[in-house]
Design a protein around this motif. Structure first.
Motif, short mmCIF file in Angstrom:
data_model
loop_
_atom_site.label_atom_id
_atom_site.label_comp_id
_atom_site.label_asym_id
_atom_site.label_seq_id
_atom_site.Cartn_x
_atom_site.Cartn_y
_atom_site.Cartn_z
N MET A 1 0.84 -1.17 0.00
CA MET A 1 0.00 0.00 0.00
C MET A 1 0.89 1.25 0.00
O MET A 1 1.90 1.32 0.70
N LEU A 2 0.49 2.24 -0.79
CA LEU A 2 1.23 3.49 -0.84
C LEU A 2 0.66 4.41 0.23
O LEU A 2 -0.40 5.00 0.07
N THR A 3 1.39 4.51 1.32
CA THR A 3 0.95 5.37 2.42
C THR A 3 1.24 6.83 2.08
O THR A 3 2.06 7.11 1.19
N PRO A 4 0.60 7.76 2.76
CA PRO A 4 0.89 9.18 2.51
C PRO A 4 2.38 9.51 2.69
O PRO A 4 2.95 10.30 1.94
N ARG A 5 3.00 8.88 3.65
CA ARG A 5 4.42 9.13 3.91
C ARG A 5 5.30 8.61 2.77
O ARG A 5 6.25 9.27 2.34
N LYS A 6 4.96 7.43 2.26
CA LYS A 6 5.70 6.88 1.12
C LYS A 6 5.49 7.74 -0.13
O LYS A 6 6.41 7.95 -0.92
N TYR A 12 9.20 13.78 -3.35
CA TYR A 12 10.48 14.47 -3.14
C TYR A 12 11.60 13.80 -3.94
O TYR A 12 12.46 14.48 -4.49
N TRP A 13 11.61 12.48 -3.99
CA TRP A 13 12.65 11.79 -4.75
C TRP A 13 12.55 12.14 -6.23
O TRP A 13 13.56 12.37 -6.89
N PHE A 14 11.32 12.21 -6.73
CA PHE A 14 11.13 12.53 -8.14
C PHE A 14 11.69 13.91 -8.47
O PHE A 14 12.23 14.13 -9.55
N THR A 16 14.14 15.58 -6.59
CA THR A 16 15.55 15.75 -6.24
C THR A 16 16.46 14.62 -6.71
O THR A 16 17.67 14.82 -6.82
N LYS A 17 15.89 13.45 -6.92
CA LYS A 17 16.66 12.23 -7.23
C LYS A 17 17.67 11.92 -6.13
O LYS A 17 18.72 11.34 -6.36
N ASN A 18 17.33 12.32 -4.90
CA ASN A 18 18.20 12.11 -3.75
C ASN A 18 17.39 11.38 -2.68
O ASN A 18 16.52 11.98 -2.03
N ALA A 19 17.66 10.09 -2.50
CA ALA A 19 16.87 9.26 -1.59
C ALA A 19 17.01 9.70 -0.13
O ALA A 19 16.03 9.70 0.61
N SER A 20 18.20 10.10 0.28
CA SER A 20 18.38 10.53 1.67
C SER A 20 17.59 11.80 1.96
O SER A 20 16.89 11.88 2.98
N GLU A 21 17.69 12.77 1.07
CA GLU A 21 16.97 14.02 1.27
C GLU A 21 15.45 13.79 1.21
O GLU A 21 14.70 14.33 2.03
N ASP A 43 10.58 -0.47 -2.65
CA ASP A 43 9.20 -0.79 -2.29
C ASP A 43 8.33 -0.86 -3.55
O ASP A 43 8.37 0.03 -4.40
N LYS A 44 7.57 -1.93 -3.65
CA LYS A 44 6.73 -2.18 -4.83
C LYS A 44 5.80 -0.99 -5.14
O LYS A 44 5.70 -0.55 -6.28
N TYR A 45 5.16 -0.46 -4.13
CA TYR A 45 4.18 0.60 -4.34
C TYR A 45 4.85 1.93 -4.66
O TYR A 45 4.33 2.71 -5.47
N VAL A 46 5.99 2.18 -4.08
CA VAL A 46 6.75 3.38 -4.39
C VAL A 46 7.22 3.31 -5.84
O VAL A 46 7.11 4.28 -6.60
#
Length: 66
Positions: A1-6, A12-14, A16-21, A43-46
């Protein structure tokens, strides 16, 4: 499930392309942001959501070129 947090992480990743940030911006622990980001990108949903974002971006680019 794609949670709001995910979803927030993916958005943000899309941008910045920066997973940590992206992980930090989504509210995950600063201490484990790199690990969280790496895990979330697998993650499958991400991954599905990121594919949707990419497809929408490609549509925009295509329509501009026409």
């Amino acid at each position: 499930m794609l949670t709001p947090r995910k979803k927030t992480f993916a958005d943000y990743w899309f941008l910045t392309k920066n997973a940590s940030e992206a992980s930090r911006q989504a509210g995950y622990s600063v201490n484990t942001a790199g690990q969280s980001g790496s895990r979330l990108l697998k993650d499958k949903y991400v991954k599905e959501y990121l594919a949707e974002l990419d497809a929408k971006e490609q549509e925009k680019i295509s329509s501009i070129r026409e």
